[in-house]
Design a protein around this motif. Sequence first.
Motif, PDB file in Angstrom:
ATOM      1  N   UNK A  32       0.914  -1.352  -0.270  1.00 52.78           N
ATOM      2  CA  UNK A  32       0.116   0.082  -0.164  1.00 52.78           C
ATOM      3  C   UNK A  32       0.872   1.217   0.013  1.00 52.78           C
ATOM      4  N   UNK A  39      -0.470   4.391   2.293  1.00 47.52           N
ATOM      5  CA  UNK A  39      -0.340   4.293   3.767  1.00 47.52           C
ATOM      6  C   UNK A  39       1.111   3.988   4.350  1.00 47.52           C
ATOM      7  N   UNK A  40       2.026   3.431   3.275  1.00 44.45           N
ATOM      8  CA  UNK A  40       3.124   3.067   3.810  1.00 44.45           C
ATOM      9  C   UNK A  40       4.286   4.297   4.006  1.00 44.45           C
ATOM     10  N   UNK A  41       4.060   5.430   3.689  1.00 44.58           N
ATOM     11  CA  UNK A  41       4.883   6.550   4.183  1.00 44.58           C
ATOM     12  C   UNK A  41       4.284   7.522   5.128  1.00 44.58           C
ATOM     13  N   UNK A  42       5.137   7.932   5.927  1.00 49.95           N
ATOM     14  CA  UNK A  42       4.621   8.664   7.196  1.00 49.95           C
ATOM     15  C   UNK A  42       4.126  10.194   6.821  1.00 49.95           C
ATOM     16  N   UNK A  43       2.900  10.240   7.084  1.00 50.32           N
ATOM     17  CA  UNK A  43       2.233  11.658   6.618  1.00 50.32           C
ATOM     18  C   UNK A  43       2.852  12.898   6.896  1.00 50.32           C
ATOM     19  N   UNK A  44       3.549  12.832   8.032  1.00 49.06           N
ATOM     20  CA  UNK A  44       4.059  14.178   8.607  1.00 49.06           C
ATOM     21  C   UNK A  44       5.528  14.363   8.369  1.00 49.06           C
ATOM     22  N   UNK A  45       6.065  13.578   7.667  1.00 44.73           N
ATOM     23  CA  UNK A  45       7.470  13.755   7.358  1.00 44.73           C
ATOM     24  C   UNK A  45       7.526  13.969   5.724  1.00 44.73           C
ATOM     25  N   UNK A  86      12.305  11.490   4.778  1.00 48.38           N
ATOM     26  CA  UNK A  86      12.102   9.902   5.260  1.00 48.38           C
ATOM     27  C   UNK A  86      13.221   8.936   4.318  1.00 48.38           C
ATOM     28  N   UNK A  96       5.355  16.443   0.736  1.00 40.62           N
ATOM     29  CA  UNK A  96       5.014  15.293   1.791  1.00 40.62           C
ATOM     30  C   UNK A  96       4.187  14.415   0.837  1.00 40.62           C
ATOM     31  N   UNK A 130       9.022   5.007  -2.392  1.00 42.68           N
ATOM     32  CA  UNK A 130       9.193   3.655  -1.386  1.00 42.68           C
ATOM     33  C   UNK A 130      10.379   3.094  -2.064  1.00 42.68           C
ATOM     34  N   UNK A 166       0.534   1.385   8.684  1.00 41.16           N
ATOM     35  CA  UNK A 166       1.455   0.994   7.947  1.00 41.16           C
ATOM     36  C   UNK A 166       2.846   1.499   7.869  1.00 41.16           C
ATOM     37  N   UNK A 167       3.002   2.754   7.959  1.00 40.75           N
ATOM     38  CA  UNK A 167       4.393   3.532   8.003  1.00 40.75           C
ATOM     39  C   UNK A 167       5.081   3.236   9.149  1.00 40.75           C
ATOM     40  N   UNK A 199       6.969   0.432   7.696  1.00 43.72           N
ATOM     41  CA  UNK A 199       8.038   0.905   6.990  1.00 43.72           C
ATOM     42  C   UNK A 199       9.213   1.513   7.870  1.00 43.72           C
ATOM     43  N   UNK A 205      13.094   0.104   7.939  1.00 42.71           N
ATOM     44  CA  UNK A 205      14.330   0.851   7.433  1.00 42.71           C
ATOM     45  C   UNK A 205      15.257   0.627   8.582  1.00 42.71           C
ATOM     46  N   UNK A 265       2.196  20.568  12.899  1.00 40.29           N
ATOM     47  CA  UNK A 265       2.464  18.979  12.946  1.00 40.29           C
ATOM     48  C   UNK A 265       1.850  18.388  11.778  1.00 40.29           C
ATOM     49  N   UNK A 295       1.190  18.392   7.890  1.00 38.07           N
ATOM     50  CA  UNK A 295       1.409  19.185   6.681  1.00 38.07           C
ATOM     51  C   UNK A 295       0.272  19.169   5.876  1.00 38.07           C
ATOM     52  N   UNK A 296      -0.422  18.400   6.077  1.00 36.07           N
ATOM     53  CA  UNK A 296      -1.722  17.965   5.205  1.00 36.07           C
ATOM     54  C   UNK A 296      -2.926  19.347   5.464  1.00 36.07           C
TER      55      UNK A 296
END
Lengths: 349, 306
Positions: A116, A119-125, A130, A169, A182, B203-204, B207, B211, B299, B301-302
């Motif tokens: 996915x 949803x696999x990336x962190x939305x706030x960075x 990342x 982002x 990714x 999910x993240x 990830x 890493x 906090x 960004x969206x």
Amino acid sequence: MAIAKEESGIGANHALLELRDLSVDFETEQGTARVVDRLSYRIDRDETVGIVGESGCGKSVTARAVMGLVESPGRIASGQILYRHGDEVIDIAKLDPKGRQIRELRGNAISMIFQEPMTSLNPVFSIGDQIAEAILLHQSITRRDAAEKAVEMLDAVGIPLPRERARDFPHHLSGGMRQRAMIAMAMSCNPSLLIADEPTTALDVTIQAQVLDLMNKLRAEFQAAIMFITHDLGVIATMADQIRVMYLGRVVESGPVSTVFRQPLHPYTQGMMQSIPSLRGARKRRLQSIAGNVPSPLEVGPGCGFASRCPHVMDVCRKAKPALVSEGGVQSVACFQHHTHTEEASHAG
Amino acid sequence: MLRMIIYRLLLIIPVGLVLVSFLFALFHLIPGDPAQLMAGDNAPEELVQAIRQAYGFDQPVHIQYWNYLIRVLQGDLGVSTYSREPVIDVVWPRVINTAQLAGLAMLFAIVISLILGCISAMFWNHPVDKSVTVFSLVGICTPVFVSGLIAIYFFSVYLGWLPIGGKATWKHYILPVVTLGAYQAAMFTRMVRSCMVDALGRDFIVTARAKGVAERLVVFKHALRNALLPIITLFGLGLGHTLGGSVVTETIFNWPGLGRLMVDSILTRDLPVTQGAIQIFAAIFIAVNLIVDVLYAWVDPRIRYD
């Protein structure tokens, strides 16, 4: 320190990863479910191995086990995950999943991309941060250089205007672009093994083709082995050298893709091949489906897991599990139609 | 980000206008003649008439409303009918006292809840998690006037460690701050825990682990930053509750703050002070909301307006 011994399979120079009798159990309220059942296979350097099977056959859990990321209530019950790291062989199954050793491998020697991208990336960075995080974790370079490397990686995976995109982002990017990001993150530390867990399943077909092209290109460029998990045989055909067909936590058939596609030996593989629509050939042919459903891992009896759905089922199939035995050199199959070796016998011997 | 802040600052104008108008209407709808109240029950009619003229109560309502708006805009909150001092001089020292109490209580609540909530989420369904849950449920179910009295009895009367009330030394701060903060801490802990459990299941997080990020950073960087979004809103609302709750706490601990001033001014029918105190409370609320919105955009960004 993990064990460092030289043995046949992983001892071979070109071998990278070898699973030996790996079993993963999940504790549920109804009992213990063995999701991966004494699984053994090997992945060589620079080789792409396609793992196919339907949902719940244990292919993703195997991948998580290799990363040391099996989460509670699951646990590695037995077996070894031998990984060749430089000159030593590490048994990942024995490492502390939160320890330093496995963390040094993750994202560095072995990296992973997921199903996915949304949803696999962190939305706030930011995307760049990342990717740079992965680089900073494993390489001793400055923040500035890591940020620069992240931009280079975005460029390498074909993202236009990589410098601008690095500041973006995740929500600014489309699904295909996020999956590219990714991949950039996964490849940023030059891993020797890339685990791709259904990386194209959530993408639409054109984007899927682009991402597969990209992975093929990067594979040559970075010389990484790929464990490619999918349920799509078409994807396997374009990507993989070797195929491992999994059913109920076991490999039922393995071999080079071309051989297995030309002549599938296991009734389950045959069933899957017949369920692929063909552009050529007889138009009027109805697509075959495999009867029944995958039994729950809680209900597995003493016999072959496929016995309840198999069109060629025999008495012996319900009494013992067939061993995975080589048929004519490169191809192996676990089916009593082809041999009489049972799992128990092969283990005793 | 800057555009968003300017936009939010502009929004204060209509909010403030509605608020001030509402207050004006409220105080004009209260039964009783303010001039009569100021003069006292037995005052001669001439005095009442003089007060009416002095305060402009004889003017038509819309003129009074306009004059009132102008005065508020100039920062003139009027004169206390009880002490005859300007309202601002009566209210301001109390604002400082309440800000100290509420601020320290909030700080206490935020620190405690972030620590307990994160620990609870990391040990999800483990006895550690369950004991935190029990602690926070007890905290939520105990109103401040109960926990405050128990604390006074135990620490001040029985053990004799801490003063009963008032505000002189740092020791006077402990009981009111902890009593007021503990209730908020209990509320926040529940929320931090559930937000963290939710964030850790995303999910993240896998990830990040894949890493090679250390578990400590997975929790406090990747998960907490995401869990903070709803938590910050709750902290903002919580500050409102803390200010509201300070009325009770200040009364119990005899704390010379805004809440007690408001209660006292209502009892003495000192309407200008009541009005001024409410306006200050409201101004603090608006400021806190603005800060929460800006933090929120920082906090996440969206939701930046760019």
